[in-house]
Design a protein around this motif. Structure first.
Motif, PDB file in Angstrom:
ATOM      1  N   PHE A  66       0.839  -1.198   0.000  1.00 35.54           N
ATOM      2  CA  PHE A  66       0.000   0.000   0.000  1.00 35.54           C
ATOM      3  C   PHE A  66       0.877   1.254   0.000  1.00 35.54           C
ATOM      4  CE2 PHE A  66      -2.608   3.282   2.099  1.00 35.54           C
ATOM      5  CZ  PHE A  66      -3.716   3.264   1.260  1.00 35.54           C
ATOM      6  N   CYS A  67       1.973   1.224   0.749  1.00 38.97           N
ATOM      7  CA  CYS A  67       2.889   2.370   0.834  1.00 38.97           C
ATOM      8  C   CYS A  67       4.223   2.131   0.129  1.00 38.97           C
ATOM      9  CB  CYS A  67       3.192   2.713   2.292  1.00 38.97           C
ATOM     10  SG  CYS A  67       1.775   3.352   3.207  1.00 38.97           S
ATOM     11  N   HIS A  68       4.587   0.881  -0.055  1.00 35.85           N
ATOM     12  CA  HIS A  68       5.905   0.545  -0.583  1.00 35.85           C
ATOM     13  C   HIS A  68       5.789  -0.106  -1.960  1.00 35.85           C
ATOM     14  CE1 HIS A  68       7.700   1.459   3.303  1.00 35.85           C
ATOM     15  NE2 HIS A  68       6.747   0.738   3.873  1.00 35.85           N
ATOM     16  N   VAL A  69       6.840   0.089  -2.772  1.00 35.05           N
ATOM     17  CA  VAL A  69       6.873  -0.491  -4.116  1.00 35.05           C
ATOM     18  C   VAL A  69       7.782  -1.716  -4.137  1.00 35.05           C
ATOM     19  CG1 VAL A  69       6.391   1.669  -5.308  1.00 35.05           C
ATOM     20  CG2 VAL A  69       8.750   1.032  -4.864  1.00 35.05           C
ATOM     21  N   ARG A  70       7.559  -2.549  -5.118  1.00 34.74           N
ATOM     22  CA  ARG A  70       8.397  -3.730  -5.332  1.00 34.74           C
ATOM     23  C   ARG A  70       9.470  -3.390  -6.357  1.00 34.74           C
ATOM     24  NH1 ARG A  70       7.926  -8.758  -3.904  1.00 34.74           N
ATOM     25  NH2 ARG A  70       5.792  -8.491  -3.215  1.00 34.74           N
ATOM     26  N   LYS A  76      11.785  -7.914  -4.759  1.00 28.89           N
ATOM     27  CA  LYS A  76      11.630  -7.719  -3.317  1.00 28.89           C
ATOM     28  C   LYS A  76      11.092  -6.321  -3.076  1.00 28.89           C
ATOM     29  CE  LYS A  76      15.274 -10.884  -1.940  1.00 28.89           C
ATOM     30  NZ  LYS A  76      16.489 -11.052  -1.153  1.00 28.89           N
ATOM     31  N   MET A  77      10.514  -6.121  -1.906  1.00 30.87           N
ATOM     32  CA  MET A  77       9.983  -4.807  -1.566  1.00 30.87           C
ATOM     33  C   MET A  77      11.140  -3.822  -1.403  1.00 30.87           C
ATOM     34  SD  MET A  77       6.762  -5.189  -1.655  1.00 30.87           S
ATOM     35  CE  MET A  77       6.219  -3.626  -1.047  1.00 30.87           C
ATOM     36  N   ASP A  78      10.953  -2.625  -1.952  1.00 33.86           N
ATOM     37  CA  ASP A  78      11.940  -1.553  -1.825  1.00 33.86           C
ATOM     38  C   ASP A  78      11.414  -0.586  -0.771  1.00 33.86           C
ATOM     39  OD1 ASP A  78      13.797   0.429  -2.037  1.00 33.86           O
ATOM     40  OD2 ASP A  78      13.454   0.834  -4.165  1.00 33.86           O
ATOM     41  N   PHE A  79      11.698  -0.889   0.483  1.00 35.81           N
ATOM     42  CA  PHE A  79      11.145  -0.106   1.588  1.00 35.81           C
ATOM     43  C   PHE A  79      11.715   1.304   1.653  1.00 35.81           C
ATOM     44  CE2 PHE A  79      10.549  -4.544   3.039  1.00 35.81           C
ATOM     45  CZ  PHE A  79       9.169  -4.519   3.108  1.00 35.81           C
ATOM     46  N   ALA A  80      12.881   1.543   1.078  1.00 36.19           N
ATOM     47  CA  ALA A  80      13.491   2.871   1.123  1.00 36.19           C
ATOM     48  C   ALA A  80      12.888   3.822   0.098  1.00 36.19           C
ATOM     49  CB  ALA A  80      14.993   2.767   0.902  1.00 36.19           C
ATOM     50  N   SER A  81      12.270   3.291  -0.936  1.00 35.96           N
ATOM     51  CA  SER A  81      11.742   4.124  -2.015  1.00 35.96           C
ATOM     52  C   SER A  81      10.597   5.016  -1.542  1.00 35.96           C
ATOM     53  CB  SER A  81      11.243   3.229  -3.155  1.00 35.96           C
ATOM     54  OG  SER A  81      10.562   4.004  -4.113  1.00 35.96           O
ATOM     55  N   ASP A  82      10.575   6.237  -2.080  1.00 37.85           N
ATOM     56  CA  ASP A  82       9.477   7.173  -1.814  1.00 37.85           C
ATOM     57  C   ASP A  82       8.564   7.291  -3.029  1.00 37.85           C
ATOM     58  OD1 ASP A  82      10.263   7.774   0.777  1.00 37.85           O
ATOM     59  OD2 ASP A  82      11.515   9.454   0.165  1.00 37.85           O
ATOM     60  N   ALA A  83       8.513   6.269  -3.866  1.00 38.59           N
ATOM     61  CA  ALA A  83       7.776   6.325  -5.130  1.00 38.59           C
ATOM     62  C   ALA A  83       6.265   6.457  -4.939  1.00 38.59           C
ATOM     63  CB  ALA A  83       8.072   5.085  -5.975  1.00 38.59           C
ATOM     64  N   LYS A  87       3.187   6.686   1.135  1.00 39.34           N
ATOM     65  CA  LYS A  87       4.254   6.623   2.136  1.00 39.34           C
ATOM     66  C   LYS A  87       4.459   7.989   2.786  1.00 39.34           C
ATOM     67  CE  LYS A  87       9.041   5.221   2.843  1.00 39.34           C
ATOM     68  NZ  LYS A  87      10.241   4.669   2.201  1.00 39.34           N
ATOM     69  N   ASN A  88       4.483   9.037   1.978  1.00 37.58           N
ATOM     70  CA  ASN A  88       4.653  10.369   2.542  1.00 37.58           C
ATOM     71  C   ASN A  88       3.426  10.773   3.364  1.00 37.58           C
ATOM     72  OD1 ASN A  88       6.473  12.606   2.830  1.00 37.58           O
ATOM     73  ND2 ASN A  88       4.934  13.788   1.725  1.00 37.58           N
ATOM     74  N   MET A  89       2.242  10.368   2.916  1.00 38.47           N
ATOM     75  CA  MET A  89       1.029  10.659   3.689  1.00 38.47           C
ATOM     76  C   MET A  89       1.101   9.978   5.054  1.00 38.47           C
ATOM     77  SD  MET A  89      -1.805  12.124   4.161  1.00 38.47           S
ATOM     78  CE  MET A  89      -2.283  12.805   2.605  1.00 38.47           C
ATOM     79  N   ALA A  90       1.608   8.755   5.098  1.00 37.87           N
ATOM     80  CA  ALA A  90       1.749   8.051   6.378  1.00 37.87           C
ATOM     81  C   ALA A  90       2.691   8.815   7.300  1.00 37.87           C
ATOM     82  CB  ALA A  90       2.259   6.633   6.143  1.00 37.87           C
ATOM     83  N   ARG A  91       3.759   9.366   6.744  1.00 46.20           N
ATOM     84  CA  ARG A  91       4.689  10.165   7.554  1.00 46.20           C
ATOM     85  C   ARG A  91       3.987  11.395   8.131  1.00 46.20           C
ATOM     86  NH1 ARG A  91       9.177   9.691   2.968  1.00 46.20           N
ATOM     87  NH2 ARG A  91      10.494   8.053   3.859  1.00 46.20           N
ATOM     88  N   GLU A  92       3.217  12.069   7.294  1.00 47.68           N
ATOM     89  CA  GLU A  92       2.507  13.268   7.752  1.00 47.68           C
ATOM     90  C   GLU A  92       1.473  12.923   8.827  1.00 47.68           C
ATOM     91  OE1 GLU A  92       3.394  16.389   6.992  1.00 47.68           O
ATOM     92  OE2 GLU A  92       5.012  15.451   5.853  1.00 47.68           O
TER      93      GLU A  92
END
Length: 161
Positions: A66-70, A76-83, A87-92
């Protein structure tokens, strides 16, 4: 001579058994290096971050994607990506909840900088849904409501005098 052979065989069997047990034991896994942390402390242990992500995904009723891209190359999941904008909404939303808890509930932080207790969290509003709807409460009739047949708040309905 016979005793030495028995001892050697026993020692060999014992050594083989010990190697078998050691090989079957779970190996201590190296924690992944955490990168691109913007709202979490830089020294957060992987297990704490992973648990927090599990709580967030359950609170929104979503999975990691939902927040992370593959990563298509490694699959594999790229958890560092901000694509993904989610993900940014979750941070906010995390920062918003932290501000609310600090201002209204005097939330304290632990040695890592994580909120120890909170009164508002993701589940407070999301209740297991990714996109909670803002709902207007239904007008109540009865005790505390307008009298039957009488005008409601703000006067009579349109078209009536």
């Amino acid at each position: 001579m016979m005793i030495n052979k028995k001892i050697a065989i026993a020692a060999g069997l014992f050594g083989a058994m010990a190697l078998g047990i050691a090989a079957s034991m779970p190996q201590e896994r190296q924690e992944p290096k955490l990168v691109n942390l913007k709202v979490f402390p830089k020294n957060i242990p992987f297990r704490v971050l992973d648990h927090t992500m599990d709580v967030w995904s359950a609170s929104l009723g979503v999975h990691c994607n939902f927040c992370h891209v593959r990563n298509e190359q490694t699959n594999k999941m790229d958890f560092a990506s901000d694509a993904k904008p989610e993900k940014n909404m979750a941070r906010e939303m995390y920062k918003m909840a932290a501000k609310i808890n600090k201002k209204f509930f005097k939330a304290q932080k632990d040695s890592l900088g994580m909120v120890m207790e909170s009164s508002v969290n993701c589940y407070t509003c999301h209740n297991g849904t990714a996109h909670p709807e803002a709902k207007i409460p239904e007008r109540r009739r009865g005790p505390g409501g307008p009298p039957p047949g009488g005008p409601g708040p703000g006067g009579p309905p349109p078209g009536q005098k």
